[in-house]
Design an enzyme around this catalytic site. Structure first.
Site, PDB file in Angstrom:
ATOM      1  N   ASP A  79      -8.306  -8.266  -6.816  1.00  0.00           N
ATOM      2  CA  ASP A  79      -7.586  -8.940  -7.897  1.00  0.00           C
ATOM      3  C   ASP A  79      -6.413  -9.715  -7.293  1.00  0.00           C
ATOM      4  O   ASP A  79      -6.131  -9.583  -6.107  1.00  0.00           O
ATOM      5  CB  ASP A  79      -7.084  -7.926  -8.940  1.00  0.00           C
ATOM      6  CG  ASP A  79      -6.435  -6.722  -8.282  1.00  0.00           C
ATOM      7  OD1 ASP A  79      -5.785  -6.893  -7.236  1.00  0.00           O
ATOM      8  OD2 ASP A  79      -6.572  -5.600  -8.808  1.00  0.00           O
ATOM      9  N   ASP A  81      -2.354 -10.571  -7.562  1.00  0.00           N
ATOM     10  CA  ASP A  81      -1.066 -10.213  -8.158  1.00  0.00           C
ATOM     11  C   ASP A  81      -0.057 -11.309  -7.838  1.00  0.00           C
ATOM     12  O   ASP A  81      -0.047 -11.852  -6.738  1.00  0.00           O
ATOM     13  CB  ASP A  81      -0.568  -8.880  -7.599  1.00  0.00           C
ATOM     14  CG  ASP A  81      -1.478  -7.727  -8.001  1.00  0.00           C
ATOM     15  OD1 ASP A  81      -1.963  -7.741  -9.144  1.00  0.00           O
ATOM     16  OD2 ASP A  81      -1.721  -6.839  -7.166  1.00  0.00           O
ATOM     17  N   ASP A 155       5.228  -0.836  -0.368  1.00  0.00           N
ATOM     18  CA  ASP A 155       4.868   0.352   0.415  1.00  0.00           C
ATOM     19  C   ASP A 155       4.636   0.054   1.899  1.00  0.00           C
ATOM     20  O   ASP A 155       5.348   0.558   2.764  1.00  0.00           O
ATOM     21  CB  ASP A 155       3.676   1.098  -0.214  1.00  0.00           C
ATOM     22  CG  ASP A 155       2.494   0.203  -0.576  1.00  0.00           C
ATOM     23  OD1 ASP A 155       2.534  -1.007  -0.270  1.00  0.00           O
ATOM     24  OD2 ASP A 155       1.513   0.713  -1.149  1.00  0.00           O
TER      25      ASP A 155
HETATM   26  P1  ATP Z   1      -5.984  -3.226  -3.932  1.00  0.00           P
HETATM   27  O1  ATP Z   1      -6.828  -4.052  -3.067  1.00  0.00           O
HETATM   28  O2  ATP Z   1      -6.461  -1.842  -4.073  1.00  0.00           O
HETATM   29  O3  ATP Z   1      -5.619  -3.865  -5.251  1.00  0.00           O
HETATM   30  P2  ATP Z   1      -3.171  -3.540  -3.481  1.00  0.00           P
HETATM   31  O4  ATP Z   1      -2.346  -3.420  -2.229  1.00  0.00           O
HETATM   32  O5  ATP Z   1      -3.169  -4.857  -4.155  1.00  0.00           O
HETATM   33  O6  ATP Z   1      -4.625  -3.073  -3.102  1.00  0.00           O
HETATM   34  P3  ATP Z   1      -2.148  -2.546  -5.943  1.00  0.00           P
HETATM   35  O7  ATP Z   1      -2.170  -1.155  -6.474  1.00  0.00           O
HETATM   36  O8  ATP Z   1      -2.852  -3.614  -6.673  1.00  0.00           O
HETATM   37  O9  ATP Z   1      -2.689  -2.430  -4.451  1.00  0.00           O
HETATM   38  O10 ATP Z   1      -0.617  -2.929  -5.754  1.00  0.00           O
HETATM   39  C1  ATP Z   1      -0.178  -4.253  -5.521  1.00  0.00           C
HETATM   40  C2  ATP Z   1       1.011  -4.249  -4.584  1.00  0.00           C
HETATM   41  O11 ATP Z   1       2.101  -3.538  -5.190  1.00  0.00           O
HETATM   42  C3  ATP Z   1       0.789  -3.529  -3.256  1.00  0.00           C
HETATM   43  O12 ATP Z   1       0.170  -4.359  -2.315  1.00  0.00           O
HETATM   44  C4  ATP Z   1       2.198  -3.171  -2.865  1.00  0.00           C
HETATM   45  O13 ATP Z   1       2.892  -4.269  -2.337  1.00  0.00           O
HETATM   46  C5  ATP Z   1       2.830  -2.827  -4.207  1.00  0.00           C
HETATM   47  N1  ATP Z   1       2.713  -1.390  -4.501  1.00  0.00           N
HETATM   48  C6  ATP Z   1       1.719  -0.782  -5.188  1.00  0.00           C
HETATM   49  N2  ATP Z   1       1.924   0.533  -5.271  1.00  0.00           N
HETATM   50  C7  ATP Z   1       3.081   0.781  -4.620  1.00  0.00           C
HETATM   51  C8  ATP Z   1       3.838   1.959  -4.374  1.00  0.00           C
HETATM   52  N3  ATP Z   1       3.430   3.149  -4.798  1.00  0.00           N
HETATM   53  N4  ATP Z   1       4.994   1.819  -3.678  1.00  0.00           N
HETATM   54  C9  ATP Z   1       5.430   0.616  -3.265  1.00  0.00           C
HETATM   55  N5  ATP Z   1       4.742  -0.516  -3.470  1.00  0.00           N
HETATM   56  C10 ATP Z   1       3.593  -0.451  -4.137  1.00  0.00           C
HETATM   57 MG    MG Z   2      -4.090  -5.328  -6.052  1.00  0.00          MG
END
Ligand code: ATP
Ligand code: MG
Length: 458
Positions: A79, A81, A155
């Protein structure tokens, strides 16, 4: 607010430090379009529209997080963001098809249906004095901030890269590009503080390891071993969401091995973990791994999967053991299975919740097991027409693949499903004639690999 123009006008500066501490990276690295591989063709139309609309309204707008990371690694993002300096209400006003979500920290979801773009206003890291509890866990996370602050509160370094729609450059405050090139997952800032703030980051690390095939940076890894127990304090509903992300994204088998390796599984599924630790019996591990490998294969083949089947597999060993205990005490098989299911599920949901809509189906899969084994008279027909027959049959086949002596029974049901009703009648009648039908007693032997048909039509 930090002036982005000032940053953009600076030449690209390579990171002179290792990027592991907040104080050590005063300037961001800016990678211009000519030096990275992300093209607008790889970005969804909806995400581009959101970025351009924000930009044209005078705001800063960036792609951030997993999508930038995945694009740089050559993966297709799950997705997109968006991070911006526009306030949620301002974002909401710009998009007709948008809604404000979240109570504590507001986000905006733009576009409904399958393709939702999440737009978040830059956020500041929590302050020890009033945003974290005694254990160091974040309890308040609702202060708006600058782009730079937003980067540091994320994170992992590889998740804190920003794709700027103004000039298509990538902005890196935390050393994410360098870590991405080195194949490293590195927690931003002090490891203990960041795991304490949010222990779910440990599960996220396992997920990214499994998905991306990278390595953990040494301190990020040693911190996992040290702080794994903190996962116990996370609300069960959030752990349910994380379980689905870990086990239903196409790399469940590897992710499971990682959460076991780092001691996280012990705190997520304590009843199962205790039994998996028993070296003398390989069956529980084999059964679970086969279920997970099957799930991964089904996702790869674009077939549907359900959390109910996953939970049936994750909790099977404690349920099976409890059922056997109750039967030894004289309880008949079906009530024993029902009682065992209730006890195991009610203990489990204190750690990881399982919504009723799934746990009811999980129970059906389990309670159909003794019925599938018995196949008595008219009951065989009732079992065949049960709405969860197919899932229960697949589960039985999985048990057989994992070494339970159920091959004959699985073959019988395979044939029974395909026969016209007259032949089905005689199959049931023939069964009545057979004496000493094989009891479901465990034997240590392995069957051929799981059939492709498993888990179909759940
Ligand atoms: P995915 O491919 O699973 O979507 P993602 O890294 O985009 O991986 P998301 O859960 O969509 O994961 O979160 C988007 C962003 O928000 C992460 O890349 C990170 O920068 C931030 N983020 C998400 N969860 C946390 C957390 N628990 N602590 C700090 N930052 C976070
Ligand atoms: Mg994501």
């Amino acid at each position: 607010m930090l002036s982005l123009n000032k940053i953009f006008n600076k030449l690209v500066k390579r990171n002179k430090t290792n990027g592991s501490s907040r104080q050590s990276v005063p300037e961001p690295i800016i990678v211009p379009r000519s030096e990275h591989s992300i093209s607008r063709k790889q970005i969804s139309q909806q995400a581009l529209k959101v970025l351009y609309t924000l930009k044209e309204a005078g705001f800063d707008a960036y792609l951030v997080g997993g999508c930038v990371r995945d694009l740089l690694l050559g993966h297709e993002p799950k997705d997109f963001d968006v991070a911006t300096n526009a306030l949620p209400e301002q974002v909401h006003k710009l998009f007709k098809r948008s809604r404000l979500i979240g109570r504590r920290f507001k986000l905006v979801h733009v576009g409904f249906g399958r393709d939702v773009i999440e737009v978040a206003t830059f956020r500041a890291p929590p302050e020890a004095s009033n945003h974290v509890d005694k254990q160091g866990r974040i309890v308040q996370d609702n202060v708006y901030g600058t782009l730079e602050q937003d980067a540091w509160r994320r994170d992992f370094t590889i998740n804190a890269l920003y794709y700027n729609i103004r000039d298509f450059s990538i902005i890196d405050y935390t050393g994410g590009i360098k870590d991405l090139n080195a194949g490293l997952i590195r927690l931003i800032g002090d490891v203990e503080t960041r795991y304490r703030e949010d222990p779910v980051r440990m599960l996220r690390a396992c997920r990214f390891l499994a998905k991306l095939g990278l390595k953990l940076e040494a301190e990020t890894e040693s911190g996992m071993f040290a702080w794994a127990t903190l996962i116990k304090d996370i609300p069960p509903a959030r752990l349910f969401d994380e379980t689905l992300k870990l086990y239903m994204s196409g790399y469940a088998a590897v992710a499971h091995e990682l959460v076991c390796h780092y001691g996280l599984f012990d705190h997520l599924y304590p009843q199962t973990a205790a039994l998996l630790h028993q070296e003398k019996d390989a069956y529980p591990r084999t059964m679970l791994m086969k279920a997970l490998e099957n799930t991964d294969k089904r996702i790869e083949a674009g077939k549907p999967i359900t959390p109910a089947f996953l939970f049936a597999a994750l909790l099977w060993e404690p349920v099976r053991q409890e059922m056997m205990l109750l039967m030894e005490k004289g309880m008949p098989d079906i009530p024993a299975m029902q009682r065992a299911a209730s006890e195991v599920v009610s203990q489990q949901i204190q750690r990881v919740s399982i919504p009723k809509r799934y746990s009811l189906v999980t129970r059906d899969i389990w309670t159909l097991q003794p019925r599938l084994i018995k196949r008595q008279g008219k009951r065989a027909f009732r079992t065949l027409t049960h709405p969860k027959f197919r899932a229960a049959y697949d589960f039985l086949a999985l048990r057989s693949d994992a070494g339970e002596p159920l091959d004959e029974i699985v073959d019988w049901w395979t044939a029974f499903q395909e026969k016209p009703s007259t032949e089905q009648q005689s199959m049931v009648a023939d069964l009545g004639k057979v004496t000493g039908r094989p009891k479901p007693k465990r034997r240590r032997r392995r069957r051929k690999p799981a059939s492709e048909a498993q888990q179909d039509s759940h």
